[in-house]
Design a protein around this motif. Sequence first.
Motif, mmCIF file in Angstrom:
data_model
loop_
_atom_site.group_PDB
_atom_site.id
_atom_site.type_symbol
_atom_site.label_atom_id
_atom_site.label_comp_id
_atom_site.label_asym_id
_atom_site.label_seq_id
_atom_site.Cartn_x
_atom_site.Cartn_y
_atom_site.Cartn_z
ATOM 1 N N VAL A 163 -12.528 8.986 -0.440
ATOM 2 C CA VAL A 163 -12.428 8.924 1.022
ATOM 3 C C VAL A 163 -13.471 9.843 1.646
ATOM 4 N N ALA B 228 0.792 -1.237 0.000
ATOM 5 C CA ALA B 228 0.000 0.000 0.000
ATOM 6 C C ALA B 228 0.821 1.283 0.000
ATOM 7 N N ILE B 229 2.143 1.160 0.074
ATOM 8 C CA ILE B 229 2.979 2.360 0.138
ATOM 9 C C ILE B 229 4.295 2.063 -0.568
ATOM 10 N N ASN C 147 2.767 6.461 11.083
ATOM 11 C CA ASN C 147 1.771 6.530 10.017
ATOM 12 C C ASN C 147 2.189 5.698 8.801
ATOM 13 N N SER C 148 3.461 5.811 8.421
ATOM 14 C CA SER C 148 3.907 5.077 7.231
ATOM 15 C C SER C 148 3.971 3.574 7.528
ATOM 16 N N ILE D 244 0.430 2.228 7.241
ATOM 17 C CA ILE D 244 0.039 2.015 5.843
ATOM 18 C C ILE D 244 0.742 0.777 5.276
ATOM 19 N N VAL E 270 -3.715 0.355 -2.299
ATOM 20 C CA VAL E 270 -3.531 1.745 -1.905
ATOM 21 C C VAL E 270 -4.296 1.963 -0.610
ATOM 22 N N VAL F 240 -10.537 6.524 -5.575
ATOM 23 C CA VAL F 240 -10.268 7.593 -4.610
ATOM 24 C C VAL F 240 -11.568 8.227 -4.130
ATOM 25 N N LEU G 257 -4.970 5.155 2.505
ATOM 26 C CA LEU G 257 -4.707 6.506 3.021
ATOM 27 C C LEU G 257 -5.164 6.581 4.472
ATOM 28 N N THR G 258 -4.550 7.481 5.220
ATOM 29 C CA THR G 258 -4.958 7.687 6.589
ATOM 30 C C THR G 258 -6.263 8.482 6.613
ATOM 31 N N GLY G 259 -7.234 7.980 7.379
ATOM 32 C CA GLY G 259 -8.486 8.709 7.530
ATOM 33 C C GLY G 259 -8.501 9.450 8.861
ATOM 34 N N VAL G 260 -8.238 8.693 9.917
ATOM 35 C CA VAL G 260 -8.287 9.251 11.264
ATOM 36 C C VAL G 260 -7.076 8.765 12.035
ATOM 37 N N LEU H 214 -8.072 2.213 -0.865
ATOM 38 C CA LEU H 214 -8.675 2.879 -2.017
ATOM 39 C C LEU H 214 -8.760 1.959 -3.220
#
Lengths: 191, 191
Positions: A191, A70-71, A117-118, A121, A128, A189, A130-133, A185
């Motif tokens: 979100v 995912a990253i 955070n990374s 992910i 893919v 995309v 992404l951070t939501g919260v 995702l």
Amino acid sequence: MFKKGLSKRERQKELQTLLADDPFLTDEELAERFNVSVQTIRLDRMELKIPELRERIKAVAQENYSKVRAIGVKEIVGELVDLELGKRGISILETTEDMTFEKTKIVRGDFIFAQANSLAIAVIDANVALTGVANIKYKSPVFAGQKLVAKAEVTRVRGNKQFVFVRVYEKQREVFRGKFILVSLDGGVNV
Amino acid sequence: MFKKGLSKRERQKELQTLLADDPFLTDEELAERFNVSVQTIRLDRMELKIPELRERIKAVAQENYSKVRAIGVKEIVGELVDLELGKRGISILETTEDMTFEKTKIVRGDFIFAQANSLAIAVIDANVALTGVANIKYKSPVFAGQKLVAKAEVTRVRGNKQFVFVRVYEKQREVFRGKFILVSLDGGVNV
């Protein structure tokens, strides 16, 4: 700490055992354990042909990077030393002077956030994410030179949402914890 | 958007009025408003001797930097275009390609966090402040080239704890919001 008066041979044998068990011990930590100077540990490593920490971390990380989905591998802050995709992962960040606030010499919160955070992910089993919260807590200041071990665990998956809990340690001390909700995702995309 | 068919002179007059009101409009935003090309706006600016956005932001930011106490000026991510110390502040970050995830071209969450977090610290009226807790939400993806406007407000002070609410906008769209609890360290490093 080991009792003083170990012979060089005994120390080097113990050192090999310790590093086999935890390859991420720093020279400083080893010096403390054996109650010798960092320089002595460096010489021990050279004689035993054990590479420096950075090289040991990279060697272990190498095999994990191919699993990440995912990253981008270069986008992971710290080195990924363990990964069970969709479940858990561990990264190590060696903090440096240039990550600190000039005034306090304390490592900037955004670097620790970026590591956590990374990693969150990276553990996600999706194309893919992404951070939501994120709900995060800094528990204790970190200074340059300290080695941060981040441990992430996927605690729940609900639809395209993945809940990841990340704890960051300096030695045994927890310096940061965060709950992340990531949104995969793979459906596009939105979100 | 203005109706088409404005003469060049009319457009340039309107452009000056618009930029006096909001000096942080991008050439792209202005082009959209006047329904002309970005190149036309650039030529208008050159004729009117209005510097490019980056220079306008820096000029405004300059006077705010001297007021900041709790963080080094270079450590603020984005340019500080407004500051009422202990109360509120605004920073602007122009996002670039190198802030994005390679896969999605979406701006990395840690950059937005860093903008919000460093602004939260900058507004604090204390010698030193560190982030203790942050509850954050990413509401909408941001792409390279988009201009992020972060607005921070100190909502509560309790002992050495300061509560700061930060919202980040891209045009009128809220892309991020976070509640930060900062700890001022003026009494020493005991978080």
